[in-house]
Write a protein that holds these residues in place. Structure first.
Motif, PDB file in Angstrom:
ATOM      1  N   LEU A 107       0.829  -1.200   0.000  1.00 49.25           N
ATOM      2  CA  LEU A 107       0.000   0.000   0.000  1.00 49.25           C
ATOM      3  C   LEU A 107       0.869   1.259   0.000  1.00 49.25           C
ATOM      4  N   LEU A 108       1.897   1.276   0.837  1.00 48.64           N
ATOM      5  CA  LEU A 108       2.812   2.410   0.891  1.00 48.64           C
ATOM      6  C   LEU A 108       3.466   2.640  -0.466  1.00 48.64           C
ATOM      7  N   LYS A 109       3.994   1.582  -1.049  1.00 49.19           N
ATOM      8  CA  LYS A 109       4.682   1.695  -2.341  1.00 49.19           C
ATOM      9  C   LYS A 109       3.735   2.199  -3.429  1.00 49.19           C
ATOM     10  N   ALA A 110       2.510   1.644  -3.471  1.00 43.56           N
ATOM     11  CA  ALA A 110       1.532   2.059  -4.481  1.00 43.56           C
ATOM     12  C   ALA A 110       1.141   3.527  -4.302  1.00 43.56           C
ATOM     13  N   MET A 111       0.921   3.948  -3.049  1.00 47.56           N
ATOM     14  CA  MET A 111       0.556   5.343  -2.795  1.00 47.56           C
ATOM     15  C   MET A 111       1.696   6.276  -3.179  1.00 47.56           C
ATOM     16  N   GLN A 112       2.917   5.906  -2.823  1.00 53.20           N
ATOM     17  CA  GLN A 112       4.066   6.736  -3.178  1.00 53.20           C
ATOM     18  C   GLN A 112       4.208   6.842  -4.692  1.00 53.20           C
ATOM     19  N   ASN A 113       4.014   5.735  -5.399  1.00 56.27           N
ATOM     20  CA  ASN A 113       4.117   5.762  -6.863  1.00 56.27           C
ATOM     21  C   ASN A 113       3.046   6.653  -7.485  1.00 56.27           C
ATOM     22  N   HIS A 114       1.803   6.521  -6.996  1.00 60.97           N
ATOM     23  CA  HIS A 114       0.723   7.366  -7.521  1.00 60.97           C
ATOM     24  C   HIS A 114       0.993   8.842  -7.250  1.00 60.97           C
ATOM     25  N   MET A 115       1.413   9.154  -6.038  1.00 58.29           N
ATOM     26  CA  MET A 115       1.655  10.552  -5.693  1.00 58.29           C
ATOM     27  C   MET A 115       2.843  11.117  -6.469  1.00 58.29           C
ATOM     28  N   LYS A 116       3.869  10.304  -6.680  1.00 58.50           N
ATOM     29  CA  LYS A 116       5.022  10.770  -7.452  1.00 58.50           C
ATOM     30  C   LYS A 116       4.596  11.069  -8.889  1.00 58.50           C
ATOM     31  N   LYS A 117       3.742  10.215  -9.433  1.00 59.25           N
ATOM     32  CA  LYS A 117       3.246  10.417 -10.795  1.00 59.25           C
ATOM     33  C   LYS A 117       2.384  11.678 -10.885  1.00 59.25           C
ATOM     34  N   GLU A 118       1.558  11.920  -9.875  1.00 62.06           N
ATOM     35  CA  GLU A 118       0.635  13.055  -9.900  1.00 62.06           C
ATOM     36  C   GLU A 118       1.279  14.378  -9.490  1.00 62.06           C
ATOM     37  N   THR A 119       2.196  14.328  -8.518  1.00 63.34           N
ATOM     38  CA  THR A 119       2.715  15.577  -7.950  1.00 63.34           C
ATOM     39  C   THR A 119       4.217  15.772  -8.124  1.00 63.34           C
ATOM     40  N   GLY A 120       4.918  14.698  -8.476  1.00 71.35           N
ATOM     41  CA  GLY A 120       6.375  14.794  -8.581  1.00 71.35           C
ATOM     42  C   GLY A 120       7.089  14.501  -7.277  1.00 71.35           C
ATOM     43  N   ALA A 121       6.331  14.253  -6.202  1.00 73.06           N
ATOM     44  CA  ALA A 121       6.927  13.939  -4.895  1.00 73.06           C
ATOM     45  C   ALA A 121       6.178  12.755  -4.295  1.00 73.06           C
ATOM     46  N   GLU A 122       6.860  11.980  -3.459  1.00 73.98           N
ATOM     47  CA  GLU A 122       6.227  10.805  -2.847  1.00 73.98           C
ATOM     48  C   GLU A 122       5.111  11.180  -1.880  1.00 73.98           C
ATOM     49  N   VAL A 123       5.222  12.293  -1.201  1.00 75.24           N
ATOM     50  CA  VAL A 123       4.260  12.851  -0.245  1.00 75.24           C
ATOM     51  C   VAL A 123       4.038  11.918   0.961  1.00 75.24           C
ATOM     52  N   VAL A 124       3.674  10.660   0.737  1.00 76.81           N
ATOM     53  CA  VAL A 124       3.380   9.724   1.821  1.00 76.81           C
ATOM     54  C   VAL A 124       4.681   9.084   2.298  1.00 76.81           C
ATOM     55  N   ARG A 125       4.992   9.270   3.564  1.00 76.41           N
ATOM     56  CA  ARG A 125       6.212   8.693   4.132  1.00 76.41           C
ATOM     57  C   ARG A 125       5.974   7.294   4.685  1.00 76.41           C
ATOM     58  N   ASP A 126       4.794   7.080   5.299  1.00 75.15           N
ATOM     59  CA  ASP A 126       4.505   5.777   5.868  1.00 75.15           C
ATOM     60  C   ASP A 126       2.997   5.579   5.957  1.00 75.15           C
ATOM     61  N   VAL A 127       2.596   4.322   6.081  1.00 78.84           N
ATOM     62  CA  VAL A 127       1.192   3.939   6.246  1.00 78.84           C
ATOM     63  C   VAL A 127       1.084   3.188   7.565  1.00 78.84           C
ATOM     64  N   ILE A 128       0.094   3.563   8.370  1.00 78.47           N
ATOM     65  CA  ILE A 128      -0.096   2.957   9.682  1.00 78.47           C
ATOM     66  C   ILE A 128      -1.525   2.433   9.768  1.00 78.47           C
ATOM     67  N   PHE A 129      -1.683   1.163  10.180  1.00 82.50           N
ATOM     68  CA  PHE A 129      -3.000   0.600  10.424  1.00 82.50           C
ATOM     69  C   PHE A 129      -3.284   0.750  11.914  1.00 82.50           C
ATOM     70  N   THR A 130      -4.319   1.511  12.265  1.00 83.53           N
ATOM     71  CA  THR A 130      -4.642   1.684  13.681  1.00 83.53           C
ATOM     72  C   THR A 130      -5.800   0.787  14.128  1.00 83.53           C
ATOM     73  N   LYS A 131      -6.544   0.265  13.178  1.00 82.78           N
ATOM     74  CA  LYS A 131      -7.586  -0.735  13.482  1.00 82.78           C
ATOM     75  C   LYS A 131      -7.597  -1.693  12.306  1.00 82.78           C
ATOM     76  N   TYR A 132      -7.691  -2.988  12.598  1.00 81.78           N
ATOM     77  CA  TYR A 132      -7.624  -3.995  11.540  1.00 81.78           C
ATOM     78  C   TYR A 132      -8.557  -5.145  11.908  1.00 81.78           C
ATOM     79  N   LEU A 133      -9.698  -5.205  11.253  1.00 80.28           N
ATOM     80  CA  LEU A 133     -10.691  -6.242  11.528  1.00 80.28           C
ATOM     81  C   LEU A 133     -11.007  -6.999  10.241  1.00 80.28           C
ATOM     82  N   TYR A 134     -11.169  -8.299  10.357  1.00 80.36           N
ATOM     83  CA  TYR A 134     -11.557  -9.084   9.187  1.00 80.36           C
ATOM     84  C   TYR A 134     -12.547 -10.152   9.596  1.00 80.36           C
ATOM     85  N   GLN A 135     -13.334 -10.605   8.609  1.00 76.18           N
ATOM     86  CA  GLN A 135     -14.276 -11.685   8.838  1.00 76.18           C
ATOM     87  C   GLN A 135     -14.348 -12.521   7.578  1.00 76.18           C
ATOM     88  N   SER A 136     -14.327 -13.849   7.755  1.00 75.43           N
ATOM     89  CA  SER A 136     -14.424 -14.732   6.593  1.00 75.43           C
ATOM     90  C   SER A 136     -15.826 -15.225   6.409  1.00 75.43           C
TER      91      SER A 136
END
Length: 136
Positions: A107-136
């Motif tokens: 997710l971090l890599k994809a966001m950095q790539n998109h932002m670099k393409k759109e703005t010329g800078a990575e903008v996003v330094r890191d991605v943090i998950f503060t809540k993570y829930l899943y159900q199958s």
């Protein structure tokens, strides 16, 4: 006397390293931006018939406060990227701790790539998950 000379040198080196680390922290001007609302999407279950869902609260660490407005402007792109990444993950990855870290890095890599393409800078330094829930 040689012991004192080595001790003094080591102490001086420690002080210099500590001072430069403190100065680097003071220069850092990070900002945080939450993807609101939470990311809620399906992921691929063990069979094609069965889907699971995941709900994640995502916080973005922005390189600089001055880039916060740019990140907010591109929020739809950042949200779509998160939904796309989570939606393409297999169940094993979503449920495992190492898989979560792989997803976070992707997710971090994809966001950095998109932002670099759109703005010329990575903008996003890191991605943090503060809540993570899943159900199958």
């Amino acid at each position: 006397m040689p012991f004192f000379r080595y001790f003094a040198s080591a102490l001086l080196l420690f002080i210099l390293l500590f001072t430069s680390a403190v100065e680097a922290q003071q220069r850092a001007n990070y900002a945080y931006l939450g993807l609101e609302p939470d990311i809620v999407t399906n992921y691929v279950g063990q069979t094609a018939v069965r889907l699971g869902y995941v709900r994640v609260t995502v916080e973005l660490m922005i390189h600089d406060v001055d880039q916060l407005e740019t990140a907010e402007h591109h929020m739809p792109l950042l949200r779509a990227t998160a939904i796309e990444i989570f939606g393409s993950q297999p169940e094993e990855k979503v449920k495992s701790l190492t898989g979560r870290e792989d997803i976070r890095r992707s997710l971090l890599k994809a966001m950095q790539n998109h932002m670099k393409k759109e703005t010329g800078a990575e903008v996003v330094r890191d991605v943090i998950f503060t809540k993570y829930l899943y159900q199958s």
